[in-house]
Design a protein around this motif. Structure first.
Motif, short mmCIF file in Angstrom:
data_model
loop_
_atom_site.label_atom_id
_atom_site.label_comp_id
_atom_site.label_asym_id
_atom_site.label_seq_id
_atom_site.Cartn_x
_atom_site.Cartn_y
_atom_site.Cartn_z
N PRO A 176 2.57 11.40 17.07
CA PRO A 176 2.87 10.30 16.13
C PRO A 176 1.62 9.76 15.43
O PRO A 176 1.33 8.57 15.49
N PHE A 177 0.85 10.61 14.75
CA PHE A 177 -0.34 10.17 14.03
C PHE A 177 -0.44 10.97 12.73
O PHE A 177 -0.09 12.15 12.67
N ASP A 178 -0.93 10.31 11.68
CA ASP A 178 -1.13 11.00 10.40
C ASP A 178 -2.47 11.71 10.34
O ASP A 178 -2.66 12.62 9.53
N HIS A 179 -3.43 11.26 11.17
CA HIS A 179 -4.75 11.87 11.21
C HIS A 179 -5.13 12.10 12.66
O HIS A 179 -5.21 11.14 13.44
N LEU A 180 -5.37 13.36 13.02
CA LEU A 180 -5.71 13.70 14.39
C LEU A 180 -7.15 14.20 14.45
O LEU A 180 -7.49 15.19 13.79
N PRO A 181 -8.03 13.54 15.21
CA PRO A 181 -9.41 14.01 15.32
C PRO A 181 -9.48 15.30 16.13
O PRO A 181 -8.81 15.44 17.16
N VAL A 182 -10.28 16.25 15.67
CA VAL A 182 -10.49 17.52 16.36
C VAL A 182 -11.90 17.50 16.94
O VAL A 182 -12.88 17.39 16.19
N VAL A 183 -12.01 17.61 18.26
CA VAL A 183 -13.32 17.52 18.91
C VAL A 183 -13.58 18.79 19.72
O VAL A 183 -12.65 19.51 20.11
N ASP A 184 -14.86 19.04 20.00
CA ASP A 184 -15.22 20.19 20.83
C ASP A 184 -15.29 19.76 22.29
O ASP A 184 -14.92 18.63 22.64
N ASP A 185 -15.78 20.66 23.15
CA ASP A 185 -15.81 20.38 24.58
C ASP A 185 -16.72 19.21 24.94
O ASP A 185 -16.56 18.58 25.98
N ARG A 186 -17.67 18.90 24.05
CA ARG A 186 -18.60 17.79 24.34
C ARG A 186 -18.14 16.46 23.74
O ARG A 186 -18.85 15.46 23.86
#
Length: 583
Positions: A85-95
């Motif tokens: 339920p979000f319009d913007h999803l942050p994409v992060v790495d393992d750190r």
């Protein structure tokens, strides 16, 4: 996702964030700390609420930060995240470092591409099914385990079995005397071979299916009435596939393989080569200039590419320059480029030089001992100032280039003779790698033989040949003046000329058979071009120039073929062309 998205840093004010959103025309911005780790999201709705509720724009933006945002990984599937339920999803790495933002628009684009791929696969599958069922020849397809995946009507009629009863069973349970499951294991095609089925000798073809360097299945074709239209289609397919693989192999040593080349792929376990690998690995971690010294054919360019790919410059280009192949009057424009109108016939708009092309990467100056003295001076200035200026230009370009030089000449001796600048020599010779000749690393010769024997046989699509112990001993005892290049050429000649599967001492060239054979060879009139030693004795003579011109004529102007006719390396031919002013 949207890579490298816009963001705000922890500590910015609400007013600053609002201004940034207005300029960028976005309705959401991620907030990061000073280590670029994701903290949360600031949305346009939160900003409006803050102003409506009278919150001062000089307050910290972190006070209106949405922190309970679901973070996703680059490896997550769109099917898994589209319902969040979000319009913007942050994409992060393992750190926890932000690498992108996934928006609703990104998700829709992803689904569109996915649906298009499914449609293309469905169309291809339907076309293949139509071809299989309309073919007069019996066609069977097995997977890597020998299990039948396809079995057309023509084969069903001949075998006397229904298609649904054949699919999913091991091929040996369905087809009499089949070898299709063995084709999957060996990867070697068999065409026009006899196979007895129901007491009749049939002509069959077995074609391995390669994917990403391994066999994933095989196609079996049963020919009833000679070669028909379907067989011609497959024949053409095989021919095109082989051509693509050949072209790919030639390019891949320049692109794919070279782009992944590391020191571990340089063959050899002897202490001599292992020491050089250790030195190269340490050199790769720095930005220091490297000078690689060694005889022709010892693998100087392979070491240069390995150092580049293990270095901080690996993401940049690797530009190779053969200094012995560039005419003196073109050296400056080739290395540094030229501007529009720099000279008569100059390309409109100018042309970047090799140093510009290698920016943020590595430039490999092969045969650097062939640089003219005036170019040595200009190269020294580039090394000192880290700037280049095009021929006819007025602007200097800053460069960030790792320089690797290579030569088969003794630069120290050239310095003593005044043929090479001493200051340039010491500037280049920060890290020196001396590659051992093959005669000093005999322990590696059997390993090299095994590797290149398989590689060459695979290239020619023939069964891997073997050498007798006597032949291997002769390989080890021989003094390889052309080093690994000569070794590879010898193996290729033996693979292509020897009819049997075993290569024995009698098949080897005369010089490799021992002192007795050399005496016999000396009594045989030389009807081939001079060897390297013979042509060296004629350097500077009119006869040598005439021989080179004749070889070029016979080779139709192809310098590589002319070098083969003369029995010398291509680089040596370029040097002689320059010496005799043959252009």
């Amino acid at each position: 996702m949207t890579p490298s998205p816009y963001y705000v840093l922890e500590g910015e004010l609400i007013r600053e964030v609002a201004q940034k959103m207005e300029i960028l025309r976005v309705d959401c911005l991620p907030m990061l700390d000073r280590y670029h780790q994701f903290l949360g999201m600031i949305t346009i709705r939160k900003l409006l609420n803050s102003y409506v509720n009278g919150i001062n724009g000089e307050q910290m933006a972190s006070s209106i930060l949405l922190r309970n945002i679901t973070k996703i990984s680059q490896n997550d599937s769109i099917l898994q995240v589209y319902s969040l339920p979000f319009d913007h999803l942050p994409v992060v790495d393992d750190r926890g470092i932000l690498v992108g933002v996934l928006t609703r628009r990104d998700i829709l684009d992803g689904f569109s591409k996915y649906l298009y791929q499914l449609e293309q696969k469905q169309n291809s599958a339907e076309a293949l099914e139509a071809i299989l069922e309309s073919a007069y020849e019996g066609i069977a397809v097995v997977d890597e385990n020998g299990i039948l995946q396809e079995f057309n009507e023509a084969y069903c009629r001949f075998i006397g079995i229904k298609r649904e009863e054949a699919i999913g069973r091991h091929v040996t349970e369905v087809i009499e005397n089949t070898q299709l499951h063995l084709t999957v294991k060996t990867g070697i095609p068999a065409r026009g071979v006899l196979q007895t089925i129901h007491g009749e000798d049939m002509v069959v073809h077995r074609i391995p299916i390669w994917r990403e360097g391994r066999v994933v299945g095989a196609i079996g074709m049963l020919i009833f009435e000679g070669v028909t239209e379907v067989y011609k289609i497959y024949e053409k397919l095989l021919e095109n596939n082989h051509q693509k693989q050949s072209n790919k192999e030639l390019l891949t040593l320049k692109q794919e393989k070279d782009s992944r080349l590391t020191l571990d792929q340089i063959i050899g376990t002897s202490e001599e080569i292992s020491h050089v690998k250790r030195m190269a690995r340490r050199a790769a971690r720095t930005a220091a200039t490297v000078l690689i010294m060694g005889e022709s054919g010892t693998g100087k360019e392979m070491f240069a590419k390995s150092i580049h790919n293990l270095s901080p410059f690996s993401k940049g280009p690797f530009i190779s320059v053969n200094c012995g192949a560039i005419p003196d009057n073109l050296f400056e424009s080739e290395l540094f480029g030229f501007d529009d109108g720099a000279f008569t016939g100059a390309k409109k708009g100018g042309k970047p030089g090799k140093f510009e092309l290698a920016n943020n990467g590595t430039i490999f100056l092969d045969e650097i001992g062939e640089l003219p003295l005036i170019m040595q001076t200009k190269l020294l200035r580039v090394l000192q100032e880290k700037e280049v200026e095009r021929v006819g230009g007025i602007k200097k370009y800053s460069i960030n280039v790792r320089i690797i030089g290579a030569t088969n000449r003794d630069l120290k001796e050239m310095v003593d003779k005044g043929q090479f600048r001493e200051d340039l020599y010491y500037r280049l010779n920060i890290i020196q790698l001396v590659l051992p000749p093959l005669r000093e690393r005999k322990k590696d010769i059997p390993i090299l033989i095994a590797h290149y024997m398989k590689e060459i046989c695979d290239r020619y699509q023939i069964k891997v040949k073997s050498l007798t112990q006597a032949a291997v001993t002769a390989f080890i005892d021989y003094s390889w003046r052309g080093n690994i290049r000569e070794l590879v050429n010898t193996i290729e000649r033996l693979v292509t000329l020897v009819d049997g599967q075993v290569i024995d001492l009698e098949h080897l060239p005369f010089p490799m058979k021992g002192p007795g054979a050399k005496k016999i060879e000396q009594r045989i009139p030389q009807i081939v071009a001079p060897t390297l030693i013979q042509e060296a004795k004629m350097e500077g003579s009119r006869k040598e120039k005439e021989m080179i011109l004749k070889a070029l004529k016979n080779a139709g102007g192809n310098k590589s073929k002319a070098a083969e006719i003369l029995g010398i390396h291509r680089t040596t031919l370029y040097q002689k062309l320059k010496r005799h002013e043959i252009y």
